[in-house]
Design a protein around this motif. Structure first.
Motif, PDB file in Angstrom:
ATOM      1  N   GLU A 104      50.427   7.049 105.611  1.00  0.00           N
ATOM      2  CA  GLU A 104      51.318   5.946 105.216  1.00  0.00           C
ATOM      3  C   GLU A 104      50.512   4.753 104.708  1.00  0.00           C
ATOM      4  O   GLU A 104      50.891   4.096 103.735  1.00  0.00           O
ATOM      5  CB  GLU A 104      52.169   5.542 106.425  1.00  0.00           C
ATOM      6  N   TYR A 105      49.374   4.465 105.357  1.00  0.00           N
ATOM      7  CA  TYR A 105      48.535   3.357 104.913  1.00  0.00           C
ATOM      8  C   TYR A 105      48.000   3.631 103.509  1.00  0.00           C
ATOM      9  O   TYR A 105      47.972   2.734 102.661  1.00  0.00           O
ATOM     10  CB  TYR A 105      47.383   3.154 105.895  1.00  0.00           C
ATOM     11  N   PHE A 106      47.594   4.874 103.283  1.00  0.00           N
ATOM     12  CA  PHE A 106      47.094   5.221 101.955  1.00  0.00           C
ATOM     13  C   PHE A 106      48.191   5.095 100.905  1.00  0.00           C
ATOM     14  O   PHE A 106      47.968   4.544  99.818  1.00  0.00           O
ATOM     15  CB  PHE A 106      46.548   6.655 101.980  1.00  0.00           C
ATOM     16  N   VAL A 107      49.382   5.538 101.244  1.00  0.00           N
ATOM     17  CA  VAL A 107      50.494   5.444 100.280  1.00  0.00           C
ATOM     18  C   VAL A 107      50.837   3.984 100.019  1.00  0.00           C
ATOM     19  O   VAL A 107      51.046   3.570  98.865  1.00  0.00           O
ATOM     20  CB  VAL A 107      51.715   6.225 100.806  1.00  0.00           C
ATOM     21  N   THR A 108      50.929   3.176 101.081  1.00  0.00           N
ATOM     22  CA  THR A 108      51.299   1.763 100.917  1.00  0.00           C
ATOM     23  C   THR A 108      50.248   1.013 100.101  1.00  0.00           C
ATOM     24  O   THR A 108      50.571   0.229  99.186  1.00  0.00           O
ATOM     25  CB  THR A 108      51.475   1.102 102.282  1.00  0.00           C
ATOM     26  N   SER A 109      48.973   1.230 100.405  1.00  0.00           N
ATOM     27  CA  SER A 109      47.903   0.541  99.670  1.00  0.00           C
ATOM     28  C   SER A 109      47.917   0.940  98.207  1.00  0.00           C
ATOM     29  O   SER A 109      47.770   0.085  97.308  1.00  0.00           O
ATOM     30  CB  SER A 109      46.540   0.868 100.298  1.00  0.00           C
ATOM     31  N   THR A 110      48.085   2.225  97.970  1.00  0.00           N
ATOM     32  CA  THR A 110      48.107   2.695  96.582  1.00  0.00           C
ATOM     33  C   THR A 110      49.288   2.103  95.834  1.00  0.00           C
ATOM     34  O   THR A 110      49.184   1.679  94.670  1.00  0.00           O
ATOM     35  CB  THR A 110      48.155   4.238  96.547  1.00  0.00           C
ATOM     36  N   SER A 111      50.456   2.038  96.516  1.00  0.00           N
ATOM     37  CA  SER A 111      51.653   1.484  95.870  1.00  0.00           C
ATOM     38  C   SER A 111      51.466   0.007  95.527  1.00  0.00           C
ATOM     39  O   SER A 111      51.848  -0.455  94.449  1.00  0.00           O
ATOM     40  CB  SER A 111      52.855   1.667  96.804  1.00  0.00           C
TER      41      SER A 111
END
Length: 535
Positions: free
Chosen positions: A500-507
């Motif tokens: 989730e952290y990776f998805v949020t940061s990428t977004s």
């Protein structure tokens, strides 16, 4: 002390973030549903594995103290009569034991149908008198005044059966020890029957009869033979010279005495009593009495047919009647399954839990068997091995593998046929201990060749493996199950949180890169802070 109390008071592994600082997002909600689905799937799989036992096969060194093995068998010999079928056990020390008397034997005809059952306790007669002890003269001495026993071949045997209501024939081999022992008795028996016939036809003078009574046989024997109403031809066939004839007559061992009545083989089978003159005469009296009682017209019919054949006899037939001992060539006969009965052997035996073997063989205490005609082709209906341990309770493993039935009885349902003489199948069996009531069997079978003078045998060679096999079921421990559940919850939460952290940061980075910059406002003052004059 104060510092330690302060450290304990400040210990908090689960510090809370203020709710005002927490922020929900679309990505967080989506990943949370994914985390719940993964956790539920892993929880269901782990619970099912915890409730399902695991089948385990362990191999270890055999330390059992079992001393004996019980062998259960059900084997059919396809071309060997029960009279000659025997089972022998040989230990690793070389000692041999015949256990035929302890088994059941089913007589089987040529079509494979059970005819008769011999229950436990049946055994070959070991107390048969093999020759008449009252006959002290040798066969050469008995032949000094002529040979009374008629030598027969295929054609002359046919002539003899046609011309005489009763023909008693001895089938023998010149190498047979039992045959050599019987020869003087049979010749003296033939002399008595020949003199009885001459006496009935008034060809024997009183002087000649007294001479024979003094030198050859006793008055009691002659008186007993005189009770016969019909003459009996006593003959013999040398199966070495007339092998095809003996095969066609289904002669398996030597000597074999066969009675022919009214042109047919006597239905009560071969003679198997004591080989004394008194026993031979008693057998003929009973056969004559039985034939006259059951088939009174058959003797008359056979005599009438013999008269007709005499009127139309060939020259060869006439020559035989004159010579009575000629030997002619004979032809080969086709195989007739009805003339090749079998025997089913059913029972069990005990053997030492050590290398050894047991074997099926054509054997007789009262005959010498011809190795050429000993056919040990067999069908194994069942063969299994069981440990004999009185201190051990019969137990069934928690589970049995799918190949269990095949592994403990690998020979079941297999036929082992030999197509050449002096051959037989040998089976090499390795016994592996298990925690069931049977041994696992590793087998290897091959055809073995025998010398011309050795009777073949179907051999089962046993050896014990030092390795044992144990089949069991294992369940997952409860503490392992709890540990796995905690690992599933914590691991899934952590891994999904990282995702989730990776998805949020990428977004965020993507939104920041695609956002348009705001326009800057126009400048209305100069650098010095004053107003610019209008042009």
């Amino acid at each position: 002390m104060v510092g330690q109390n302060r450290w304990l008071a400040n210990l908090d592994m689960y510090r809370k973030v203020p709710v005002d600082l927490m922020e929900g997002s679309y990505e967080g909600r989506a990943v949370s549903w994914i985390a719940l689905i993964v956790m539920a799937t892993l929880f269901f799989s782990e619970t099912r594995q915890f409730l399902t036992p695991k089948n385990v096969t362990d191999i270890f060194l055999d330390t059992s103290k079992v001393s004996q093995v019980r062998v259960d068998f059900n084997i059919t010999l396809m071309d060997l009569r029960c009279d000659f079928a025997t089972i022998n056990v040989v230990s690793f020390l070389g000692t041999e034991q015949n256990i035929t008397k302890d088994i059941e034997r089913f007589h089987i005809d040529g079509e494979g149908v059970n005819q008769q059952v011999n229950k436990h306790g049946y055994s070959l007669k070991h107390d048969v008198i093999l020759h008449d002890p009252s006959v002290t003269r040798t066969i050469e001495e008995l032949h000094e005044n002529g040979k009374d026993c008629v030598s027969l071949d295929a054609e002359s045997l046919e002539y003899a059966i046609e011309d005489h209501e009763f023909v008693f024939v001895k089938f023998f081999a010149n190498w047979c020890s039992h045959c050599r022992a019987l020869a003087p008795t049979w010749e003296r028996f033939a002399e008595i029957m020949h003199d009885v016939e001459d006496k009935a036809e008034r060809h024997l003078s009183e002087e000649k009869m007294k001479q024979h009574l003094a030198e050859d046989y006793t008055e009691e024997e002659f008186a007993a033979a005189m009770k016969l109403h019909l003459p009996v031809l006593i003959g013999e066939v040398d199966c070495v010279d007339h092998r095809d004839l003996c095969i066609s007559e289904d002669i398996k061992g030597y000597p074999t005495m066969v009675l022919y009545v009214n042109g047919e083989r006597y239905k009560d089978g071969e003679y198997s009593g004591d080989r004394t003159i008194a026993s031979f005469i008693q057998f003929l009296l009973l056969a004559e009495e039985k034939t006259e009682k059951e088939e009174p017209d058959k003797i008359k019919k056979h005599a009438e047919e013999a008269i007709v054949k005499h009127l139309n006899m060939t020259q060869a037939h006439a020559d035989w009647l004159k010579a009575m001992n000629r030997s002619l060539a004979f032809h080969n006969l086709d195989w007739d399954s009805s003339e090749h009965p079998g025997c089913r052997l059913v029972g069990s035996l005990h053997m030492n839990r050590a290398p050894g073997h047991f074997f099926l063989q054509a054997q007789s205490q009262n005959h010498d068997l011809d190795p050429h005609i000993a056919n040990l082709s067999h069908v194994v209906h069942h063969l299994s091995f069981h440990p004999v341990d009185k201190t051990r309770r019969e137990s069934v493993p928690d589970f049995l593998p799918s190949h269990y039935a095949q592994s403990v009885a690998p020979l079941d349902g297999h036929a082992f046929v030999v197509h050449e003489i002096h051959q037989s199948w040998h089976h090499y069996l390795k016994l592996v201990s298990t925690n069931s009531d049977r041994y696992q069997v590793l087998r290897s079978s091959q055809v073995s060749l025998y010398r011309d003078d050795h009777v073949p045998e179907a051999k089962f060679v046993l050896d014990v493996s030092p390795i044992a096999v144990k089949w069991s079921r294992e369940y997952q421990p409860w503490y392992s199950y709890i540990t796995s559940l905690m690992a599933i919850l914590g691991g899934t939460f952590t891994v999904v949180g990282m995702f989730e952290y990776f998805v949020t940061s990428t977004s965020r980075q993507i939104r920041s890169a695609t956002r348009r910059p705001r326009p800057r406002p126009p400048q209305s003052a100069n650098v010095n802070g004053g107003h610019r004059a209008a042009p």
